[in-house]
Write an enzyme that holds these catalytic residues in place. Structure first.
Site, PDB file in Angstrom:
ATOM      1  N   CYS A   2       9.155   1.671  -2.526  1.00 37.66           N
ATOM      2  CA  CYS A   2       9.735   0.431  -3.039  1.00 37.66           C
ATOM      3  C   CYS A   2      10.395   0.665  -4.399  1.00 37.66           C
ATOM      4  O   CYS A   2       9.840   1.332  -5.266  1.00 37.66           O
ATOM      5  CB  CYS A   2       8.726  -0.689  -3.191  1.00 37.66           C
ATOM      6  SG  CYS A   2       7.898  -1.124  -1.685  1.00 37.66           S
ATOM      7  N   ARG A  31      13.573   5.287  -2.775  1.00 35.48           N
ATOM      8  CA  ARG A  31      12.169   4.908  -2.878  1.00 35.48           C
ATOM      9  C   ARG A  31      11.693   4.108  -1.666  1.00 35.48           C
ATOM     10  O   ARG A  31      10.498   3.855  -1.513  1.00 35.48           O
ATOM     11  CB  ARG A  31      11.940   4.072  -4.137  1.00 35.48           C
ATOM     12  CG  ARG A  31      12.338   4.766  -5.414  1.00 35.48           C
ATOM     13  CD  ARG A  31      12.088   3.867  -6.587  1.00 35.48           C
ATOM     14  NE  ARG A  31      10.680   3.612  -6.778  1.00 35.48           N
ATOM     15  CZ  ARG A  31       9.868   4.360  -7.504  1.00 35.48           C
ATOM     16  NH1 ARG A  31      10.328   5.416  -8.125  1.00 35.48           N
ATOM     17  NH2 ARG A  31       8.602   4.059  -7.624  1.00 35.48           N
ATOM     18  N   TRP A  78       9.595  -0.115   1.132  1.00 39.24           N
ATOM     19  CA  TRP A  78       8.978   0.870   2.008  1.00 39.24           C
ATOM     20  C   TRP A  78       7.671   0.230   2.445  1.00 39.24           C
ATOM     21  O   TRP A  78       6.747   0.096   1.649  1.00 39.24           O
ATOM     22  CB  TRP A  78       8.728   2.157   1.236  1.00 39.24           C
ATOM     23  CG  TRP A  78       8.302   3.325   2.060  1.00 39.24           C
ATOM     24  CD1 TRP A  78       9.107   4.188   2.745  1.00 39.24           C
ATOM     25  CD2 TRP A  78       6.966   3.796   2.263  1.00 39.24           C
ATOM     26  NE1 TRP A  78       8.351   5.149   3.356  1.00 39.24           N
ATOM     27  CE2 TRP A  78       7.033   4.930   3.082  1.00 39.24           C
ATOM     28  CE3 TRP A  78       5.710   3.360   1.848  1.00 39.24           C
ATOM     29  CZ2 TRP A  78       5.901   5.645   3.490  1.00 39.24           C
ATOM     30  CZ3 TRP A  78       4.585   4.056   2.245  1.00 39.24           C
ATOM     31  CH2 TRP A  78       4.694   5.192   3.057  1.00 39.24           C
ATOM     32  N   ASN A 104       6.164  -3.519  -6.395  1.00 40.04           N
ATOM     33  CA  ASN A 104       5.992  -2.175  -5.850  1.00 40.04           C
ATOM     34  C   ASN A 104       4.531  -1.797  -6.067  1.00 40.04           C
ATOM     35  O   ASN A 104       4.045  -1.880  -7.192  1.00 40.04           O
ATOM     36  CB  ASN A 104       6.920  -1.206  -6.593  1.00 40.04           C
ATOM     37  CG  ASN A 104       6.607   0.243  -6.277  1.00 40.04           C
ATOM     38  OD1 ASN A 104       6.119   0.553  -5.199  1.00 40.04           O
ATOM     39  ND2 ASN A 104       6.880   1.127  -7.217  1.00 40.04           N
ATOM     40  N   GLY A 105       3.838  -1.424  -5.002  1.00 41.37           N
ATOM     41  CA  GLY A 105       2.427  -1.053  -5.138  1.00 41.37           C
ATOM     42  C   GLY A 105       1.596  -1.758  -4.077  1.00 41.37           C
ATOM     43  O   GLY A 105       2.120  -2.173  -3.049  1.00 41.37           O
ATOM     44  N   GLU A 484       7.292  25.572   3.054  1.00 41.66           N
ATOM     45  CA  GLU A 484       8.309  24.661   2.532  1.00 41.66           C
ATOM     46  C   GLU A 484       9.497  24.570   3.505  1.00 41.66           C
ATOM     47  O   GLU A 484      10.036  23.488   3.739  1.00 41.66           O
ATOM     48  CB  GLU A 484       8.757  25.138   1.140  1.00 41.66           C
ATOM     49  CG  GLU A 484       9.831  24.316   0.485  1.00 41.66           C
ATOM     50  CD  GLU A 484       9.509  22.838   0.329  1.00 41.66           C
ATOM     51  OE1 GLU A 484       8.350  22.429   0.528  1.00 41.66           O
ATOM     52  OE2 GLU A 484      10.444  22.064   0.058  1.00 41.66           O
ATOM     53  N   LYS A 488      10.621  21.078   5.298  1.00 45.64           N
ATOM     54  CA  LYS A 488      11.975  20.558   5.087  1.00 45.64           C
ATOM     55  C   LYS A 488      12.618  20.179   6.412  1.00 45.64           C
ATOM     56  O   LYS A 488      13.159  19.103   6.550  1.00 45.64           O
ATOM     57  CB  LYS A 488      12.793  21.634   4.374  1.00 45.64           C
ATOM     58  CG  LYS A 488      13.738  21.245   3.342  1.00 45.64           C
ATOM     59  CD  LYS A 488      13.245  20.680   2.042  1.00 45.64           C
ATOM     60  CE  LYS A 488      11.996  19.916   2.040  1.00 45.64           C
ATOM     61  NZ  LYS A 488      11.463  19.461   0.817  1.00 45.64           N
ATOM     62  N   GLU A 491      10.923  17.152   7.934  1.00 45.35           N
ATOM     63  CA  GLU A 491      11.212  15.907   7.224  1.00 45.35           C
ATOM     64  C   GLU A 491      12.572  15.325   7.557  1.00 45.35           C
ATOM     65  O   GLU A 491      12.702  14.126   7.758  1.00 45.35           O
ATOM     66  CB  GLU A 491      11.184  16.154   5.699  1.00 45.35           C
ATOM     67  CG  GLU A 491       9.824  16.268   5.092  1.00 45.35           C
ATOM     68  CD  GLU A 491       9.903  16.558   3.594  1.00 45.35           C
ATOM     69  OE1 GLU A 491       9.190  15.898   2.841  1.00 45.35           O
ATOM     70  OE2 GLU A 491      10.675  17.439   3.170  1.00 45.35           O
ATOM     71  N   HIS A 507      -3.238  34.250  17.165  1.00 43.94           N
ATOM     72  CA  HIS A 507      -4.460  33.514  17.501  1.00 43.94           C
ATOM     73  C   HIS A 507      -4.136  32.080  17.905  1.00 43.94           C
ATOM     74  O   HIS A 507      -4.755  31.137  17.421  1.00 43.94           O
ATOM     75  CB  HIS A 507      -5.419  33.517  16.303  1.00 43.94           C
ATOM     76  CG  HIS A 507      -5.833  34.887  15.866  1.00 43.94           C
ATOM     77  ND1 HIS A 507      -6.666  35.680  16.624  1.00 43.94           N
ATOM     78  CD2 HIS A 507      -5.491  35.623  14.781  1.00 43.94           C
ATOM     79  CE1 HIS A 507      -6.840  36.845  15.998  1.00 43.94           C
ATOM     80  NE2 HIS A 507      -6.130  36.838  14.884  1.00 43.94           N
ATOM     81  N   LYS A 606      10.312   8.851  -1.348  1.00 47.24           N
ATOM     82  CA  LYS A 606      10.317   9.947  -2.312  1.00 47.24           C
ATOM     83  C   LYS A 606       9.054   9.922  -3.169  1.00 47.24           C
ATOM     84  O   LYS A 606       8.441  10.949  -3.414  1.00 47.24           O
ATOM     85  CB  LYS A 606      11.548   9.851  -3.210  1.00 47.24           C
ATOM     86  CG  LYS A 606      11.598  10.989  -4.205  1.00 47.24           C
ATOM     87  CD  LYS A 606      12.970  11.538  -4.362  1.00 47.24           C
ATOM     88  CE  LYS A 606      12.976  12.851  -5.085  1.00 47.24           C
ATOM     89  NZ  LYS A 606      12.820  13.988  -4.202  1.00 47.24           N
TER      90      LYS A 606
HETATM   91  C1  G6P Z   1       6.565  12.499  -0.910  1.00 48.48           C
HETATM   92  C2  G6P Z   1       7.964  13.068  -0.798  1.00 48.48           C
HETATM   93  C3  G6P Z   1       7.921  14.588  -0.853  1.00 48.48           C
HETATM   94  C4  G6P Z   1       7.178  15.047  -2.095  1.00 48.48           C
HETATM   95  C5  G6P Z   1       5.777  14.429  -2.190  1.00 48.48           C
HETATM   96  C6  G6P Z   1       5.119  14.711  -3.524  1.00 48.48           C
HETATM   97  O1  G6P Z   1       5.852  12.784   0.252  1.00 48.48           O
HETATM   98  O2  G6P Z   1       8.591  12.627   0.393  1.00 48.48           O
HETATM   99  O3  G6P Z   1       9.227  15.119  -0.869  1.00 48.48           O
HETATM  100  O4  G6P Z   1       7.074  16.437  -2.098  1.00 48.48           O
HETATM  101  O5  G6P Z   1       5.888  13.010  -2.058  1.00 48.48           O
HETATM  102  O6  G6P Z   1       5.854  14.113  -4.553  1.00 48.48           O
HETATM  103  P1  G6P Z   1       5.706  14.478  -6.073  1.00 48.48           P
HETATM  104  O7  G6P Z   1       6.635  13.532  -6.782  1.00 48.48           O
HETATM  105  O8  G6P Z   1       4.269  14.219  -6.427  1.00 48.48           O
HETATM  106  O9  G6P Z   1       6.069  15.887  -6.251  1.00 48.48           O
END
Ligand code: G6P
Length: 611
Positions: A2, A31, A78, A104-105, A484, A488, A491, A507, A606
């Site tokens: 949000c 957000r 969100w 937001n929250g 990573e 990626k 996601e 395994h 994010k």
């Molecule tokens: C969310 C985002 C990720 C990010 C993670 C941690 O899941 O979608 O891309 O890596 O949060 O975020 P931070 O701001 O704590 O690194």
């Protein structure tokens, strides 16, 4: 999670308030983006426009930017409580339709509050936790309190995390705000003041900002800011004003089709800025001293930041005699139990606001651990609560999937590992100089790695768009990068991807491998691991796997790869910096070829400010 924004402006205003809020929402869309809305106070009446869908679609349908009024607030959502829908979209109003709020929250005690308010005759329209705040304010306002008093009393009754803005039809020049655990920043403009979840929403109008602290409430008018700490008394806003260096350019797409692609290509610059920033900051050495004295070291984070944490743990294990325990932030309870005074926790979070990481940090602090924060956002919650904050200087990252913040985190954490080893006396002077020298070349390495692989990444993506599953395998120091890479592509391209230690792949995972199954091998520059990985590649190939090798230019394995993704021959310690950029490009191009928007992947946000 949000995004909220509000603006107060006078009749002589330079910018349209509706447009400011609309543009701000677009900048905050990373957000959350399942629904959005605005509320404005126009000539003593409150107007709310809101609905399900992306902001640009809602603009076409409802004309969000067309609202006028001296005060306007907006929200991009969100969903947490209540599915994305027109009615659950913010702003939410009270029964009279004269008070509107955005939030937001999470309001943890909303059920109890709602029951009580329903008993008193309030009628709720949505399924959200947020709406309860509008009715609570109404309740106090109805019983005779002035708007600000009513707002404050309502805030003192809610539990949970919140950044809240409220407007009243009867207070047409004011926006009320409250903050706890969710970010909120005031922007001091020329003839207007703004308040938003994040700095990029403010940059077009001002660089002078006040980052609000937990427990602060207050209001803005076009030329005034009033802040107080709930239950404690007024705060002098002037003491907290700072000027941010980010330019508007850095928060816009700058000619790229997506923020993500721009941010991938910004890595050389971001790495350089981070390196220079750290060189002029004594905090890195201080952090190394704290770690050298630690009884035990833990490192925690979520998502991509966790992979950076893992890189730190593996690096420290390799160059010092110290064991670092990495753990996923949301699992903190299993680790915080054993914490005692003398322990140190490093909390890594690009946003500095991720609730899981914040909770982990608090739990460790409560048990006497010292806290070092690694973040990209100055003054955000986790650095603020830490004993020592360290900052990457990647600039604003708008794409939901982290890119430049990951490589800059790994640079910072590698340097910290090397400093720790040096402080403890674990390295020869020549070894120290070699590592620092290699890390100083990070920007150059990332730049080469990107320049060499744009075309190959596009070609490989043509194949990957047709696949349903993919493995990312590696060993040792290459493993966080493989993880990573898998995260990626999962996601943003919605491709089922798993990362495994290559040795473990026999395994279980190998059972899925058949003709054409894609396997990406992340090969660090390290003879020992190359030899081991050779065997794993052969196992996969024997079963028909289509093997993509991300490996140093001088690798001995190149003939085994179906596709060779060449990266600079640097030290093992820079593996995330050399090997991650092409993996980001693979994910990016697979996503766009499949017709998705990589900046706004479905179901993800994010900054996740809920547990
Ligand atoms: C969310 C985002 C990720 C990010 C993670 C941690 O899941 O979608 O891309 O890596 O949060 O975020 P931070 O701001 O704590 O690194």
């Amino acid at each position: 999670m949000c995004g909220i924004i509000g603006v107060c402006s006078g009749p002589e205003k330079k910018f349209s308030t509706g447009e400011i809020v609309y543009k701000g929402l677009l900048r905050l869309e990373y957000r959350g983006y399942d629904s959005a809305g605005v509320a404005s106070v126009e000539e003593g009446t409150l107007r709310v426009l809101k609905g399900k869908g992306k902001i640009a679609e809602l603009e076409k349908k409802l004309g969000l930017s067309k609202v006028k009024g001296s005060v306007v607030i907006g929200h991009t959502r969100w969903a947490t409580h209540g599915a994305p829908s027109d009615v659950n979209a913010h702003p939410h109003t009270d029964c009279t339709g004269r008070i509107a709020i955005v939030h937001n929250g999470i309001i943890e005690n909303y059920r109890e509050l709602k029951e009580e308010l329903v008993r008193k005759g309030h009628v709720f329209k949505s399924e959200t936790d947020t709406e309860v705040v509008a009715h609570l304010i109404e309740e106090f306002y109805r019983s005779g309190d002035k708007p600000y008093e009513a707002f404050k009393k309502a805030i003192s009754m809610i539990k949970g995390s919140f950044a809240i803005l409220a407007v009243f039809a009867d207070a047409p020049s004011m926006i009320f705000f409250a903050k706890k655990d969710s970010p909120l920043v005031i922007g001091l403009g020329d003839g207007m003041n703004l308040v938003a979840s994040d700095i990029p929403a403010l940059l077009e109008y001002t660089r002078r900002v006040i980052t609000l602290r937990d427990g602060w409430v207050g209001f803005i008018t076009k030329d005034n800011v009033f802040i107080e700490e709930l239950g404690k008394g007024p705060v002098n806003p002037a003491d907290y004003v700072r000027v941010v260096e980010w330019s508007l350019e850095s928060a816009s797409k700058g000619g790229y089709q997506h923020f993500m692609l721009k941010e991938i290509h910004e890595q050389p610059r971001a790495l350089l800025d981070t390196l220079y920033g750290l060189r002029s900051d004594p905090a890195l050495k201080e952090a190394a001293e704290i770690l050298a004295e630690a009884r035990r070291i833990f490192i925690t984070a979520a998502g991509t930041s966790y992979h950076a944490g893992l890189h730190f743990a593996l690096t420290v294990a390799r160059i010092t005699g110290v064991l670092v325990t990495p753990f996923i932030a949301s699992e903190y309870e299993s680790y915080s139990r054993v914490v005692r005074e003398g322990d140190v926790l490093i909390a890594v979070s690009q946003s500095g606001e991720t609730m899981d990481t914040l909770k982990a940090a608090r739990a460790f602090k409560e048990r006497g651990a010292r806290l070092i924060a690694v973040s990209n956002i100055i003054d955000s919650a986790i650095p603020r609560e830490s004993d020592l904050p360290l900052y990457t200087r990647a600039g604003p990252e708008i794409g939901v999937a982290a890119t430049k913040t990951f490589t800059t985190q790994t640079l910072l954490l590698s340097l910290l590992a090397v400093e720790l080893a040096a402080t403890r006396g674990d390295l020869l002077k020549s070894e120290y100089e070699e590592y620092v020298g290699e890390l100083a070349k990070s920007s150059e390495y990332a730049s080469k790695s990107l320049a060499w692989n744009e075309g190959v990444a596009k070609k490989v993506s043509e194949m990957l768009r047709l696949k349903h599953s993919i493995y990312y395998l590696s060993r040792g120091i290459g493993l966080p990068t493989a993880m990573e890479g898998a995260l990626k592509i999962k996601e943003i391209a919605y491709l089922h991807a798993e990362a495994y230690p290559a040795g473990e792949s026999k395994h279980g995972p190998i059972a899925l491998v058949e003709e054409g199954f894609p396997v990406v091998f992340v090969v660090p520059r390290d003879q020992y691991y190359e030899k081991l990985i050779l065997g794993n590649i052969q196992e996969m190939k024997a079963r028909g796997a289509w093997v993509v090798g991300v490996a140093p230019e001088d690798t001995s394995l190149r003939d085994l790869f179906d596709v060779f993704i060449k990266v600079p021959a640097s030290s093992w310690i820079t593996t995330p910096i050399t090997h991650t950029p092409p993996l980001q490009l693979l994910a990016y191009y697979t996503s766009t070829l499949k017709g998705y928007d990589p900046d706004k992947p479905r179901n993800l946000a994010k900054t996740v400010t809920v547990e």
